[in-house]
Enzyme design. Sequence first.
Site, PDB file in Angstrom:
ATOM      1  N   HIS A  79      31.302  46.905  35.179  1.00  0.00           N
ATOM      2  CA  HIS A  79      31.748  48.086  35.923  1.00  0.00           C
ATOM      3  C   HIS A  79      32.298  49.158  34.985  1.00  0.00           C
ATOM      4  O   HIS A  79      32.407  50.327  35.373  1.00  0.00           O
ATOM      5  CB  HIS A  79      32.787  47.710  36.978  1.00  0.00           C
ATOM      6  CG  HIS A  79      33.964  46.956  36.448  1.00  0.00           C
ATOM      7  ND1 HIS A  79      33.902  45.629  36.100  1.00  0.00           N
ATOM      8  CD2 HIS A  79      35.244  47.341  36.209  1.00  0.00           C
ATOM      9  CE1 HIS A  79      35.085  45.221  35.673  1.00  0.00           C
ATOM     10  NE2 HIS A  79      35.913  46.244  35.721  1.00  0.00           N
ATOM     11  N   LEU A 128      30.694  39.622  38.056  1.00  0.00           N
ATOM     12  CA  LEU A 128      31.650  39.176  37.041  1.00  0.00           C
ATOM     13  C   LEU A 128      31.490  37.701  36.689  1.00  0.00           C
ATOM     14  O   LEU A 128      31.094  36.880  37.514  1.00  0.00           O
ATOM     15  CB  LEU A 128      33.073  39.451  37.513  1.00  0.00           C
ATOM     16  CG  LEU A 128      33.443  40.939  37.611  1.00  0.00           C
ATOM     17  CD1 LEU A 128      34.856  41.113  38.154  1.00  0.00           C
ATOM     18  CD2 LEU A 128      33.303  41.634  36.275  1.00  0.00           C
ATOM     19  N   GLU A 369      26.014  24.005  35.533  1.00  0.00           N
ATOM     20  CA  GLU A 369      24.746  24.645  35.873  1.00  0.00           C
ATOM     21  C   GLU A 369      24.767  26.153  35.706  1.00  0.00           C
ATOM     22  O   GLU A 369      23.728  26.763  35.422  1.00  0.00           O
ATOM     23  CB  GLU A 369      24.322  24.273  37.299  1.00  0.00           C
ATOM     24  CG  GLU A 369      23.836  22.847  37.441  1.00  0.00           C
ATOM     25  CD  GLU A 369      24.943  21.833  37.584  1.00  0.00           C
ATOM     26  OE1 GLU A 369      24.656  20.613  37.535  1.00  0.00           O
ATOM     27  OE2 GLU A 369      26.124  22.245  37.728  1.00  0.00           O
TER      28      GLU A 369
END
Length: 626
Positions: A79, A128, A369
């Site tokens: 951002h 994020l 993962e």
Amino acid sequence: MTTAPSDPMTSEQLELVRSLAAQLRVDSIRCSTQAGSGHPTSSLSAADLMAVLLTRHLHYDWEHPRFANNDHLIFSKGHASPLLYSMFRAVGVIDEDELVRTYRQLGARLEGHPTPALPWVDVATGSLGQGLPDAVGVALAGKYLDRLPFHVWVLCGDSETAEGSMWEALDKASFYKLGNLTAIVDVNRLGQRGSTELGWDLERYAARVSAFGAHPVIIDGHDPEEIDRALAEARDAVDQPTVVLARTIKAKGVPEIEDKNGWHGKALPREMAATAIAALGGITHHLVTSPAPEAGASAIVADPAATVTLPTWEVGEKVATRVAFGAAIAALAVRPEVVVVDGEVGNSTHADEFDKVAPDRYFEMYIAECQLVATAVGLAVRGYVPFASTFAVFFSRAYDFIRMAGISQVNIRLVGSHAGVEIGEDGPSQMALEDLAALRAVHGSVVLYPADATSTAALTALMADTEGIVYLRTTRGGYPVLYPAAEQFRVGGSKSPRTGAGDQVTLVGAGVTVHECLAAADALAHDGITARVIDAYSIKPIDRDTLIDACRATGSRLVVVEDHYPEGGLGSAVLEALADADVPALHVVHLAVRGLPGSGRPAELLEQAGISAAHIVEAARRIVEP
């Protein structure tokens, strides 16, 4: 080896850094105010950090962004794009007009969050917790594959340290001793709606960083000399990643709103912006250079033309497609650019067959993962051909990483085993029944679900040269080989193992249900009903032409069968393909897993789910003999 500056900044260098930081702040305000949106306050807090990095420590040839030994800079806090784009203006790769006039505008390269539409951006960020994990993959490639001294720098926000993926990243960076990786955390205390979890408690941040095996360095993020020393120390690290914890002030440089809540994601009004720009010294046009990278080339040279000898099997031999994948990926090891990462299930996915022949290009991510997929993304950034494998159901944990990989338009290969109710006794927590829908929805994805060993091997080889997010679904149990070794397969294709001029109904399956369709076709033949069977091994893109031909031949009487929930999988792909097709009116029965399954033997579960041969026969009879 390229090293960071060892001498303190001269007074002239210090003045340049301060002037550049002011310019970065001014330009961040200008472009976001002009656009009427953006995140200037998140950019202002990190301007000093980036001014020092850009002029002193980022070894980068801006005219040649694909130069092998360039450093990498990833804005995990995507951002703060006004700051990144202002840096691009400062080095001369975009001009003032593009920055100020096109930011966040339709059709422009300077999007609200960075994407590789710009050649200096490696990956799309803005979701994020992803930039640092992606950077681990880049750094892993640099240390173990390229064997080049480039450094990977990541600007992180303090809010995103609440994401578990950030700690997966630091854990694996420490495990693999990635001294070529530095995270710079902009600890400006304020998130979107108030204070972050730890605020300015940098000692607690440091304790967490240390616990995950990285080296914390606490600094004042607005002191150029402290920043310079910290970045020099980070670059000199050998076997331990560094995390620079920079105490900063949100909206630094605009006293009216410094450290004030309520300004996240808001452009400054024009009057406030004009006052702030004047106080920061006005519009300037500093053009700076970054330190030049040393000459260097990767230790690995890709050889996509290498002769790959795929494994073969006899028709009728029972082989699990996961086993076939393992044999095929091992065969692909002759291509030096192919790399495999697995999530601690390599002995089940059979990815460990690659480890046996090319251990230097096999990386274990353990049960992490998100980092598994992010590592594949980072490897792809460096030009490698990564295959990431785990149980299909576990990719759901990393779905946002897969989604963002699609936005990054990187080329990665995902292999999910143990899919559907076919896995048997392990029960529903281990049954991927949503994966086809999820992967079909990703931009630029390809979804493959082979029915036998021969097609699995062929498709594994095709995946290596297929662009996009390519997903291969494999099965746990062994099933008869349907096709001879010489059979050809293609992305977007299908096979018709049973077809004839007088076919009355078409049975469409993929993977395990192809075998159920073939058994159903045999049973129907005893009753005088001839059935065509389509093996839709390419679910996205699906073979629309073959489906249309089948509809015209069998009066659009279709039974579509899938070991998957009814939403978004094979049935949806078939119906979407035929929605505007010039075919007779559709008569479709869609057999899918509609209830919550439990434990049981595979045959019992296929029967209970209504996708066994017996249910296919019943459905076919209903539409052939209404």
